[in-house]
Design a protein around this motif. Structure first.
Motif, PDB file in Angstrom:
ATOM      1  N   HIS A 161      47.448  21.595  28.650  1.00 35.91           N
ATOM      2  CA  HIS A 161      46.010  21.791  28.832  1.00 35.91           C
ATOM      3  C   HIS A 161      45.742  22.835  29.916  1.00 35.91           C
ATOM      4  N   LEU A 162      46.603  22.884  30.919  1.00 33.95           N
ATOM      5  CA  LEU A 162      46.449  23.846  32.021  1.00 33.95           C
ATOM      6  C   LEU A 162      47.061  25.205  31.710  1.00 33.95           C
ATOM      7  N   GLY A 163      47.659  25.344  30.538  1.00 31.90           N
ATOM      8  CA  GLY A 163      48.177  26.639  30.120  1.00 31.90           C
ATOM      9  C   GLY A 163      49.638  26.884  30.435  1.00 31.90           C
ATOM     10  N   ALA A 164      50.372  25.847  30.814  1.00 32.52           N
ATOM     11  CA  ALA A 164      51.785  26.015  31.157  1.00 32.52           C
ATOM     12  C   ALA A 164      52.658  26.020  29.907  1.00 32.52           C
ATOM     13  N   ARG A 165      53.893  26.478  30.082  1.00 32.91           N
ATOM     14  CA  ARG A 165      54.912  26.411  29.046  1.00 32.91           C
ATOM     15  C   ARG A 165      55.866  25.289  29.438  1.00 32.91           C
ATOM     16  N   VAL A 166      56.078  24.350  28.518  1.00 38.61           N
ATOM     17  CA  VAL A 166      56.738  23.094  28.876  1.00 38.61           C
ATOM     18  C   VAL A 166      58.059  22.923  28.146  1.00 38.61           C
ATOM     19  N   ILE A 167      59.090  22.580  28.915  1.00 41.05           N
ATOM     20  CA  ILE A 167      60.389  22.169  28.382  1.00 41.05           C
ATOM     21  C   ILE A 167      60.530  20.679  28.679  1.00 41.05           C
ATOM     22  N   ALA A 168      60.881  19.897  27.671  1.00 44.28           N
ATOM     23  CA  ALA A 168      61.056  18.452  27.854  1.00 44.28           C
ATOM     24  C   ALA A 168      62.496  18.069  27.546  1.00 44.28           C
ATOM     25  N   THR A 169      62.979  17.011  28.195  1.00 39.97           N
ATOM     26  CA  THR A 169      64.293  16.470  27.872  1.00 39.97           C
ATOM     27  C   THR A 169      64.125  15.103  27.232  1.00 39.97           C
ATOM     28  N   THR A 170      65.026  14.806  26.284  1.00 34.59           N
ATOM     29  CA  THR A 170      65.039  13.497  25.627  1.00 34.59           C
ATOM     30  C   THR A 170      66.487  13.133  25.296  1.00 34.59           C
ATOM     31  N   SER A 171      66.678  11.914  24.787  1.00 36.07           N
ATOM     32  CA  SER A 171      68.025  11.428  24.489  1.00 36.07           C
ATOM     33  C   SER A 171      68.373  11.470  23.009  1.00 36.07           C
ATOM     34  N   ASN A 172      67.377  11.677  22.126  1.00 41.23           N
ATOM     35  CA  ASN A 172      67.659  11.695  20.689  1.00 41.23           C
ATOM     36  C   ASN A 172      66.551  12.455  19.963  1.00 41.23           C
ATOM     37  N   ALA A 176      62.688  13.471  20.721  1.00 40.62           N
ATOM     38  CA  ALA A 176      62.387  14.901  20.768  1.00 40.62           C
ATOM     39  C   ALA A 176      61.124  15.211  19.971  1.00 40.62           C
ATOM     40  N   GLU A 177      60.978  14.563  18.806  1.00 42.74           N
ATOM     41  CA  GLU A 177      59.796  14.797  17.990  1.00 42.74           C
ATOM     42  C   GLU A 177      58.534  14.292  18.690  1.00 42.74           C
ATOM     43  N   ILE A 178      58.644  13.186  19.407  1.00 45.75           N
ATOM     44  CA  ILE A 178      57.500  12.683  20.176  1.00 45.75           C
ATOM     45  C   ILE A 178      57.090  13.712  21.229  1.00 45.75           C
ATOM     46  N   SER A 179      58.066  14.315  21.895  1.00 41.63           N
ATOM     47  CA  SER A 179      57.769  15.325  22.912  1.00 41.63           C
ATOM     48  C   SER A 179      57.126  16.558  22.282  1.00 41.63           C
ATOM     49  N   ARG A 180      57.618  16.956  21.107  1.00 40.21           N
ATOM     50  CA  ARG A 180      57.014  18.109  20.430  1.00 40.21           C
ATOM     51  C   ARG A 180      55.569  17.814  20.051  1.00 40.21           C
ATOM     52  N   GLN A 181      55.319  16.606  19.535  1.00 35.39           N
ATOM     53  CA  GLN A 181      53.962  16.244  19.164  1.00 35.39           C
ATOM     54  C   GLN A 181      53.027  16.212  20.370  1.00 35.39           C
ATOM     55  N   ALA A 182      53.592  15.924  21.541  1.00 33.87           N
ATOM     56  CA  ALA A 182      52.790  15.947  22.769  1.00 33.87           C
ATOM     57  C   ALA A 182      52.488  17.365  23.216  1.00 33.87           C
ATOM     58  N   GLY A 183      53.242  18.351  22.666  1.00 31.54           N
ATOM     59  CA  GLY A 183      52.964  19.749  22.982  1.00 31.54           C
ATOM     60  C   GLY A 183      54.102  20.509  23.610  1.00 31.54           C
ATOM     61  N   LEU A 282      39.614  13.701  30.093  1.00 29.73           N
ATOM     62  CA  LEU A 282      40.627  14.272  29.203  1.00 29.73           C
ATOM     63  C   LEU A 282      40.812  13.397  27.962  1.00 29.73           C
ATOM     64  N   VAL A 283      40.751  12.072  28.147  1.00 26.21           N
ATOM     65  CA  VAL A 283      40.875  11.164  27.006  1.00 26.21           C
ATOM     66  C   VAL A 283      39.668  11.300  26.089  1.00 26.21           C
ATOM     67  N   LYS A 284      38.482  11.294  26.676  1.00 26.49           N
ATOM     68  CA  LYS A 284      37.255  11.339  25.876  1.00 26.49           C
ATOM     69  C   LYS A 284      37.147  12.618  25.049  1.00 26.49           C
ATOM     70  N   CYS A 285      37.607  13.759  25.614  1.00 26.77           N
ATOM     71  CA  CYS A 285      37.478  15.032  24.896  1.00 26.77           C
ATOM     72  C   CYS A 285      38.681  15.314  23.999  1.00 26.77           C
ATOM     73  N   GLY A 286      39.589  14.355  23.884  1.00 22.72           N
ATOM     74  CA  GLY A 286      40.707  14.498  22.966  1.00 22.72           C
ATOM     75  C   GLY A 286      41.863  15.326  23.469  1.00 22.72           C
ATOM     76  N   LYS A 287      41.888  15.643  24.743  1.00 21.55           N
ATOM     77  CA  LYS A 287      42.982  16.430  25.312  1.00 21.55           C
ATOM     78  C   LYS A 287      44.164  15.572  25.739  1.00 21.55           C
ATOM     79  N   LEU A 288      43.944  14.262  25.795  1.00 23.71           N
ATOM     80  CA  LEU A 288      44.995  13.351  26.223  1.00 23.71           C
ATOM     81  C   LEU A 288      45.118  12.233  25.194  1.00 23.71           C
ATOM     82  N   ASP A 289      46.208  12.251  24.457  1.00 23.20           N
ATOM     83  CA  ASP A 289      46.479  11.230  23.449  1.00 23.20           C
ATOM     84  C   ASP A 289      47.321  10.141  24.096  1.00 23.20           C
TER      85      ASP A 289
END
Length: 322
Positions: A161-172, A176-183, A282-289
């Protein structure tokens, strides 16, 4: 009333459902009839003895419910109001007492009681981390350890939402798909490759900031993933406490190391309400699932701890309090 208590520190088996006296509201306080309480890793720290606590002990850092009793001097709330509040290790219970100034009224038609309970502590944590610990800017590179967890998902979403580029770590791959869906722009499976090596392949100079709630197992890799003048924000101990750090290890890249706690950022009522209102917006405007992984009965609090510590969960765990 019923509540979860433990007579000694230890594993989840020490948690017992017992009958205890209902609290009363003192001046400036309200008693809340809890409906949902959040389950957080910090609860396991108190239960296991990682963090000191008085015995017999109670647990719970957050809840939503209805005001059941008002103390003298309270004018901002009335009996029956739906409120959310941060507890004092006491929300795994049918009733809890809290300061009226820290009980935030909300409309359950706009945000459900489950959603508010799920986003309260982790949402405040994520929001303060990205605005106070290290202020994320547009085009920053951010590494979020354990991106599929409750706080991790929220960190990814707020950073995007703040315009950053995000790398996430996961175990499987499922996580990983959950992290991708989060952005998340990139996801690293830490069971298959070195996190710092993968980070530097994605962005050669490293990331601006790492948000690490895992602790012991990921700390060294998080430090190695940073660029010159990067910031390491260590905010949790899910895998165990971080061993003592040699300050000279930070000098080569002029790194900044922080070990913040949420409550240090919400000392005043103004700070608390400002961050909480930002999260609600953020929740109300749909930016935070906000995702609830599972809801447990109060009597099954021990199982919630077992599942959380086994890292079998993604998203938030809640306790329903009948």
């Amino acid at each position: 009333m019923q509540a979860i208590r433990f007579e000694q520190t230890g594993g989840p088996e020490v948690l017992k459902l017992v009958d205890v006296p209902r609290p009363s509201a003192g001046p400036g306080q309200v008693v809340v009839r809890n409906h949902f309480a959040g389950v957080n890793f910090i609860d396991t720290y108190f239960r296991s003895g990682v963090y000191p606590t008085n015995l017999p002990g109670t647990l719970g850092q957050e809840a939503t419910g209805e005001v059941a009793e008002i103390g003298s001097g309270v004018s901002n709330l009335k009996v029956g109001d739906h409120v959310a509040y941060l507890g004092n290790q006491d929300t795994y219970a049918q009733y809890s007492v809290t300061l009226a100034s820290r009980a935030t009224k909300f409309d359950p038609q706009e945000i459900s009681m489950e959603c508010v309970a799920a986003v309260l502590l982790q949402g405040l944590t994520a929001h303060t981390l990205v605005t106070r610990s290290y202020k994320v800017q547009s085009n920053d590179w951010v590494l979020v350890q354990a991106g599929a967890g409750g706080t991790g998902r929220l960190l990814i979403q707020i950073c995007k939402h703040l315009g950053a580029r995000v790398i996430a770590t996961t175990s499987n791959e499922a996580k990983a798909e959950i992290s991708r869906q989060a952005g998340a722009d990139h996801v690293i499976n830490y069971n298959e490759e070195s996190v710092p090596d993968a980070v530097h392949r994605i962005v050669s100079e490293g990331v601006h900031v790492v948000y690490d709630g895992v602790g012991k197992d990921t700390f060294a890799g998080s430090i190695a993933a940073l660029r010159r003048e990067g910031s390491m924000v260590s905010f949790g101990n899910a895998s165990g406490t971080v061993p003592p750090v040699r300050l000279f290890d930070l000098t080569e890249k002029n790194l900044c190391l922080l070990r913040p706690k949420l409550y240090g950022y919400i000392v005043t009522d103004d700070e608390y309400q400002r961050h909480l209102n930002a999260v609600f917006d953020l929740v109300k405007c749909g930016k935070l699932d906000v995702q609830v992984f599972k809801t447990y009965e109060l009597k099954d609090a021990a199982q919630a701890h077992i599942d959380l510590e086994a890292r079998k969960t993604t998203g938030k765990l809640l306790i329903y309090i009948p």
